[in-house]
Design a protein around this motif. Structure first.
Motif, mmCIF file in Angstrom:
data_model
loop_
_atom_site.group_PDB
_atom_site.id
_atom_site.type_symbol
_atom_site.label_atom_id
_atom_site.label_comp_id
_atom_site.label_asym_id
_atom_site.label_seq_id
_atom_site.Cartn_x
_atom_site.Cartn_y
_atom_site.Cartn_z
ATOM 1 N N THR A 247 -4.532 -20.426 -40.255
ATOM 2 C CA THR A 247 -4.715 -19.142 -40.936
ATOM 3 C C THR A 247 -3.364 -18.566 -41.362
ATOM 4 O OG1 THR A 247 -4.502 -17.815 -38.931
ATOM 5 C CG2 THR A 247 -6.726 -18.652 -39.471
ATOM 6 N N PRO A 248 -3.368 -17.633 -42.305
ATOM 7 C CA PRO A 248 -2.109 -16.960 -42.659
ATOM 8 C C PRO A 248 -1.461 -16.274 -41.450
ATOM 9 C CG PRO A 248 -3.752 -16.518 -44.330
ATOM 10 C CD PRO A 248 -4.458 -17.230 -43.195
ATOM 11 N N GLU A 249 -2.277 -15.744 -40.550
ATOM 12 C CA GLU A 249 -1.740 -15.091 -39.348
ATOM 13 C C GLU A 249 -1.042 -16.112 -38.438
ATOM 14 O OE1 GLU A 249 -4.661 -12.765 -41.353
ATOM 15 O OE2 GLU A 249 -4.973 -14.738 -40.433
ATOM 16 N N GLU A 250 -1.623 -17.298 -38.319
ATOM 17 C CA GLU A 250 -0.981 -18.341 -37.513
ATOM 18 C C GLU A 250 0.321 -18.803 -38.165
ATOM 19 O OE1 GLU A 250 -4.661 -20.588 -35.286
ATOM 20 O OE2 GLU A 250 -4.485 -20.821 -37.471
ATOM 21 N N ILE A 251 0.303 -18.918 -39.480
ATOM 22 C CA ILE A 251 1.528 -19.298 -40.187
ATOM 23 C C ILE A 251 2.622 -18.278 -39.915
ATOM 24 C CG2 ILE A 251 2.580 -19.518 -42.479
ATOM 25 C CD1 ILE A 251 -0.091 -20.848 -43.387
ATOM 26 N N ALA A 252 2.310 -16.997 -40.047
ATOM 27 C CA ALA A 252 3.299 -15.947 -39.799
ATOM 28 C C ALA A 252 3.801 -16.003 -38.361
ATOM 29 C CB ALA A 252 2.696 -14.577 -40.105
ATOM 30 N N ARG A 253 2.915 -16.262 -37.413
ATOM 31 C CA ARG A 253 3.310 -16.333 -35.997
ATOM 32 C C ARG A 253 4.249 -17.515 -35.758
ATOM 33 N NH1 ARG A 253 -1.525 -17.173 -33.280
ATOM 34 N NH2 ARG A 253 -1.010 -19.323 -32.804
ATOM 35 N N VAL A 254 3.931 -18.668 -36.336
ATOM 36 C CA VAL A 254 4.785 -19.848 -36.185
ATOM 37 C C VAL A 254 6.160 -19.589 -36.798
ATOM 38 C CG1 VAL A 254 5.119 -22.240 -36.991
ATOM 39 C CG2 VAL A 254 2.942 -21.558 -35.961
ATOM 40 N N VAL A 255 6.170 -19.032 -37.994
ATOM 41 C CA VAL A 255 7.442 -18.763 -38.674
ATOM 42 C C VAL A 255 8.302 -17.807 -37.851
ATOM 43 C CG1 VAL A 255 8.464 -17.670 -40.726
ATOM 44 C CG2 VAL A 255 6.592 -19.323 -40.984
ATOM 45 N N ALA A 256 7.716 -16.741 -37.339
ATOM 46 C CA ALA A 256 8.476 -15.777 -36.532
ATOM 47 C C ALA A 256 9.012 -16.421 -35.255
ATOM 48 C CB ALA A 256 7.607 -14.566 -36.205
ATOM 49 N N ALA A 257 8.187 -17.179 -34.561
ATOM 50 C CA ALA A 257 8.624 -17.834 -33.326
ATOM 51 C C ALA A 257 9.711 -18.866 -33.609
ATOM 52 C CB ALA A 257 7.425 -18.484 -32.630
ATOM 53 N N PHE A 258 9.547 -19.597 -34.698
ATOM 54 C CA PHE A 258 10.540 -20.602 -35.066
ATOM 55 C C PHE A 258 11.893 -19.959 -35.350
ATOM 56 C CE2 PHE A 258 12.633 -22.779 -38.686
ATOM 57 C CZ PHE A 258 13.116 -23.880 -37.989
ATOM 58 N N TYR A 259 11.913 -18.899 -36.154
ATOM 59 C CA TYR A 259 13.193 -18.289 -36.496
ATOM 60 C C TYR A 259 13.817 -17.560 -35.317
ATOM 61 C CZ TYR A 259 13.137 -19.987 -41.179
ATOM 62 O OH TYR A 259 13.164 -20.821 -42.266
ATOM 63 N N ALA A 260 13.037 -17.137 -34.353
ATOM 64 C CA ALA A 260 13.624 -16.603 -33.114
ATOM 65 C C ALA A 260 14.412 -17.711 -32.425
ATOM 66 C CB ALA A 260 12.531 -16.056 -32.200
#
Length: 133
Positions: free
Chosen positions: A9-22
């Motif tokens: 989902t778009p929400e999962e994509i956003a969560r992965v991107v945020a966690a990755f860049y952290a």
């Protein structure tokens, strides 16, 4: 709209991107390189999420050229992509179901090979031998 390439989902994509860049920001090798290029992390994460939404879900809205950006960043080296992908894979495994993480990882590695090749073409020693690190 086309069928998603991966069930995410778009929400999962956003969560992965945020966690990755952290993770990227905390990484001793990648963090400083990204810090030189990214001045607005929320905007960068939104752009990258839009890229993945386009690549995975077929959503319009992403405008950009990741290959050009990475090639033009003179301090991005080919060897950095293995670190990038390792962090990305770790993030995918922690944030998503195994099947989804694996499918996205395959796509990320394909894209990573293309980006690495573009950076490798830019970086050569005398005689055309690529600089890999």
């Amino acid at each position: 709209m086309p069928e998603p390439r991966i069930e995410v989902t778009p929400e999962e994509i956003a969560r992965v991107v945020a966690a990755f860049y952290a993770r990227v920001r905390a990484h001793p090798g990648l963090g400083p390189v990204f810090a030189r290029h990214v001045t607005d992390w929320p905007a960068h994460e939104a752009l990258v999420a839009a890229f993945w939404e386009s690549a995975i879900l077929g959503r319009p809205g992403y405008r950009g050229s990741p290959l050009k950006v990475h090639r033009d960043a003179r301090d991005v080296r080919p060897g950095m992509f293995s670190l990038w992908l390792a962090l990305f894979d770790m993030t995918l495994r922690e944030e998503l179901p195994a099947e989804t993480a694996e499918a996205w990882s395959v796509l990320a590695h394909r894209i990573g090979r293309t980006l690495r090749a573009g950076v490798t073409e830019r970086e050569t020693h005398a005689g055309g031998v690529p600089k890999l690190i």
